[in-house]
Motif scaffolding. Structure first.
Motif, short mmCIF file in Angstrom:
data_model
loop_
_atom_site.label_atom_id
_atom_site.label_comp_id
_atom_site.label_asym_id
_atom_site.label_seq_id
_atom_site.Cartn_x
_atom_site.Cartn_y
_atom_site.Cartn_z
N SER A 56 16.31 9.31 0.15
CA SER A 56 15.10 8.59 0.56
C SER A 56 15.50 7.19 0.98
CB SER A 56 14.06 8.54 -0.57
OG SER A 56 14.56 7.77 -1.66
N TYR A 92 9.92 7.19 5.59
CA TYR A 92 9.34 6.22 4.65
C TYR A 92 8.07 5.58 5.25
CZ TYR A 92 8.94 1.73 2.19
OH TYR A 92 8.49 0.63 1.51
N SER A 95 5.24 8.17 5.38
CA SER A 95 4.67 8.46 4.06
C SER A 95 3.81 7.31 3.58
CB SER A 95 5.80 8.74 3.06
OG SER A 95 6.56 9.87 3.44
N GLN A 96 4.21 6.08 3.89
CA GLN A 96 3.43 4.93 3.46
C GLN A 96 2.04 4.91 4.08
OE1 GLN A 96 5.51 1.18 4.10
NE2 GLN A 96 5.63 0.94 1.87
N ASP A 344 5.52 12.75 -1.85
CA ASP A 344 6.03 11.95 -0.73
C ASP A 344 5.44 10.54 -0.79
OD1 ASP A 344 7.45 14.14 0.15
OD2 ASP A 344 5.90 14.77 1.57
N ALA A 348 7.41 6.90 -1.28
CA ALA A 348 7.21 5.78 -0.36
C ALA A 348 6.76 4.52 -1.09
CB ALA A 348 6.18 6.16 0.71
#
Length: 371
Positions: A56, A92, A95-96, A344, A348
């Motif tokens: 990640s 990332y 997902s945020q 996920d 994040a």
């Protein structure tokens, strides 16, 4: 105010890119005391020092922070490869913001987020350079159509395999950041036979150090335009560095003649002190939670999450309590009942999750869960 003149030897920011299989990782391994962050698993068959493969973007950032906190662990940090690292950054960002892909943002906003995140990433690598650690980024090459504004027509050229879409600005950002961009390729000669057919010959591995219409490259050390693809050609640049981290000096054992000069009273005075220090050390240390191997976590948890859990000694029960504190799921919800996209989201926002665990779950484990 002070004015300085002349060259200053310091650590270097190097980008090495080229087609797959040409030997970028092997070249990077020749740098002094190199430690790899292998994002694609290309060094498994190489005898090199490496950190765990980041699954990640958060894990990758944590590994860089570890090197920054322990600068004597390596003389060169190698990110192999930066284009696979960029893929972690894209996941990332998506997902945020709850997006399935970078194109879902619309109007190029997703690429702006990635550019900003990559900028912060490069700044953290610059911090390593300031401490005397060389940073080497390897990358794959891609052939793209290029058209100059003041010329008619277009032509193909090699570029960093970063930002596949035209809206991406990651590749220019990395090139601007680097002190040296080296393009490695196979030197191929195209010959015309007697019957008019063309035949390719050669295949020598070379590296190009200056910009040409067919590729991107640069250096600030007066290197020849074309060199054999060997580390020996640039070794002199790093031999002159004066800012490498100084490794800790091992304790100097007392000379035998000094030990024989101690009186019995001095020996008796030292023994209780040393014994009390040994006895008190375990009491002063905080009890450590045994690290759980990622493979022993629930199978529904993605590896990107279990790797972070193993680093921070986070348990599945603690994640369940975080979900309760935030009001996402009832307390005691089984792990298999959590949707995949929820994990996920946790990856994040891992730093925020860790803060909840440290400030609420571990400090006051009973308070949030009384009804």
């Amino acid at each position: 105010m002070q004015i300085t003149r002349g060259k200053r030897a310091r650590a270097q920011k190097v980008v090495i890119y080229g087609p797959e299989g040409i030997g970028k990782s092997t070249f990077a391994a020749e740098f002094s005391n190199a430690v790899f962050i292998d994002t694609e698993g290309s060094t498994d068959n190489m005898d090199v020092a490496r950190l765990d493969k980041p699954t990640s973007w958060t894990m990758l950032i944590n590994e860089i922070a570890f090197i920054k906190a322990n600068p004597t662990e390596c003389g060169t940090l190698v990110i192999d490869t930066i284009d696979w690292a960029e893929a972690l950054a894209v996941n990332y960002i998506c997902s945020q913001h709850g997006k399935q892909g970078i194109e879902d943002f619309g109007w190029g906003k997703g690429y702006t987020y990635v550019q900003e995140e990559m900028g912060r990433f490069l700044n953290s690598l610059s911090d390593l350079v300031d401490t005397g650690i060389n940073v080497v980024l390897t990358a794959h090459a891609q052939i793209k159509k290029f058209e100059q504004p003041d010329e008619m027509g277009s032509y193909d050229r090699y570029e960093l395999k970063l930002g596949q879409k035209t809206g991406s600005k990651t590749a220019p950002l990395v090139k601007e950041w680097a002190d040296m961009v080296l393009f490695a390729n196979y030197k191929t000669l195209v010959m015309t036979t007697d019957n008019g057919k063309k035949k390719a010959q050669g295949g020598e591995r070379v590296m190009y150090t200056n910009h040409r219409p067919a590729w991107d490259a640069k250096n600030r050390h007066g290197l020849p335009d074309e060199m054999p693809f060997h580390y020996a050609g640039i070794a002199h640049i790093f031999a002159s560095q004066q800012t490498q981290p100084i490794p800790p000096q091992p304790p100097v054992a007392p000379a035998p003649q000094q030990a024989t000069q101690q009186t019995p009273e001095q020996v008796q005075e030292e023994l209780p002190l040393n014994m009390s220090q040994v006895a008190e050390k375990p009491q002063n240390e905080a009890p450590s939670t045994p690290q759980t191997p990622p493979e022993q976590y629930h199978t529904n948890l993605p590896k990107s999450l279990t790797d972070l859990m193993a680093q921070g000694n986070v348990t599945e029960e603690e994640l369940q309590k975080v979900a309760y504190i935030r009001g996402h799921f009832p307390l005691g919800t089984p792990i298999e009942s959590f949707p995949t996209d929820y994990w996920d989201m946790i990856v994040a926002h891992w730093q925020a999750t860790v803060e909840v665990i440290e400030n609420q779950v571990r400090k006051e484990p009973e308070l949030p869960f009384t009804v």
